[in-house]
Design an enzyme around this catalytic site. Structure first.
Site, PDB file in Angstrom:
ATOM      1  N   HIS A  93     -26.048  23.490-108.375  1.00 28.12           N
ATOM      2  CA  HIS A  93     -24.908  24.392-108.118  1.00 28.12           C
ATOM      3  C   HIS A  93     -24.001  23.825-107.027  1.00 28.12           C
ATOM      4  O   HIS A  93     -22.792  24.000-107.059  1.00 28.12           O
ATOM      5  CB  HIS A  93     -25.404  25.785-107.727  1.00 28.12           C
ATOM      6  CG  HIS A  93     -26.295  26.386-108.765  1.00 28.12           C
ATOM      7  ND1 HIS A  93     -25.846  26.697-110.028  1.00 28.12           N
ATOM      8  CD2 HIS A  93     -27.621  26.681-108.743  1.00 28.12           C
ATOM      9  CE1 HIS A  93     -26.855  27.180-110.744  1.00 28.12           C
ATOM     10  NE2 HIS A  93     -27.950  27.179-109.979  1.00 28.12           N
ATOM     11  N   CYS A 121      -8.558  45.970-104.675  1.00 31.70           N
ATOM     12  CA  CYS A 121      -7.243  46.480-105.073  1.00 31.70           C
ATOM     13  C   CYS A 121      -7.488  47.357-106.293  1.00 31.70           C
ATOM     14  O   CYS A 121      -8.600  47.875-106.461  1.00 31.70           O
ATOM     15  CB  CYS A 121      -6.233  45.352-105.305  1.00 31.70           C
ATOM     16  SG  CYS A 121      -6.605  44.220-106.664  1.00 31.70           S
TER      17      CYS A 121
HETATM   18  C1  RB5 Z   1      -1.229  48.150-107.617  1.00 35.44           C
HETATM   19  O1  RB5 Z   1      -0.619  49.119-108.411  1.00 35.44           O
HETATM   20  C2  RB5 Z   1      -2.060  47.228-108.493  1.00 35.44           C
HETATM   21  O2  RB5 Z   1      -1.218  46.396-109.233  1.00 35.44           O
HETATM   22  C3  RB5 Z   1      -2.999  46.411-107.640  1.00 35.44           C
HETATM   23  O3  RB5 Z   1      -3.802  47.264-106.894  1.00 35.44           O
HETATM   24  C4  RB5 Z   1      -3.945  45.500-108.377  1.00 35.44           C
HETATM   25  O4  RB5 Z   1      -4.635  46.159-109.385  1.00 35.44           O
HETATM   26  C5  RB5 Z   1      -3.407  44.203-108.821  1.00 35.44           C
HETATM   27  O5  RB5 Z   1      -4.112  43.333-109.332  1.00 35.44           O
END
Ligand code: RB5
Length: 147
Positions: free
Chosen positions: A133, A65
């Site tokens: 671990h 993300c």
């Molecule tokens: C999206 O704008 C952003 O919030 C997402 O990609 C991420 O970074 C969230 O943790």
């Protein structure tokens, strides 16, 4: 290995690059992310990929993300998932060797594509070391059992 790859709108290009790279390395890549730049909700994609890994439908997963954080937090809510955010290849190797991470995450707004590829390669080439671990990973599992 069969590897699920999930992403939100912040990581569409990097997802495509990483998918091609995973295939170049000889693995099967399954796309579980969005291919659209329209704003979307990363928990939905993180959960879908995490459920596939937890169910044994894939060997491991890659989550991308903006930062790698939101999608990893979502994935970690799924029982049996150990998703680790990595911004460098050393961490990526160690999260497999020590934590037996079954998913890694990174941020398209944080790492460039060469670093992302190095992270993926380091993770996929690493093996869990077990021993002390394993004891610690088992203790993580116990926390999950009690919630
Ligand atoms: C999206 O704008 C952003 O919030 C997402 O990609 C991420 O970074 C969230 O943790």
């Amino acid at each position: 290995m069969k590897i699920v790859i999930a992403n939100d709108h912040a990581a569409v290009e990097l997802k495509h690059e990483i998918t091609a790279y995973v295939r170049e390395l000889g693995h099967e890549a399954v796309n579980m992310g969005t291919d659209s730049h329209e704003s979307c909700n990363y928990p939905e994609y993180g959960e879908k990929a995490a459920r596939a890994v937890a169910a044994g439908e894939a060997d491991c997963g890659i989550l991308i993300c903006g930062t790698g954080v939101g999608i990893s937090i979502a994935a970690n809510k799924v029982k049996g998932i150990r998703a680790a955010v990595c911004s460098d290849p050393v961490t990526a190797r160690l999260v497999k060797e020590h934590n037996n991470a079954n998913m890694i995450a990174f941020g398209a707004r944080i790492v460039g594509s060469e670093t992302a590829k190095a992270i993926v390669e380091a993770y996929l080439n690493a093996r869990f070391l077990g021993g002390r671990h394993q004891t610690r990973v088992d203790l993580i599992g116990k926390i999950e059992e009690n919630r």
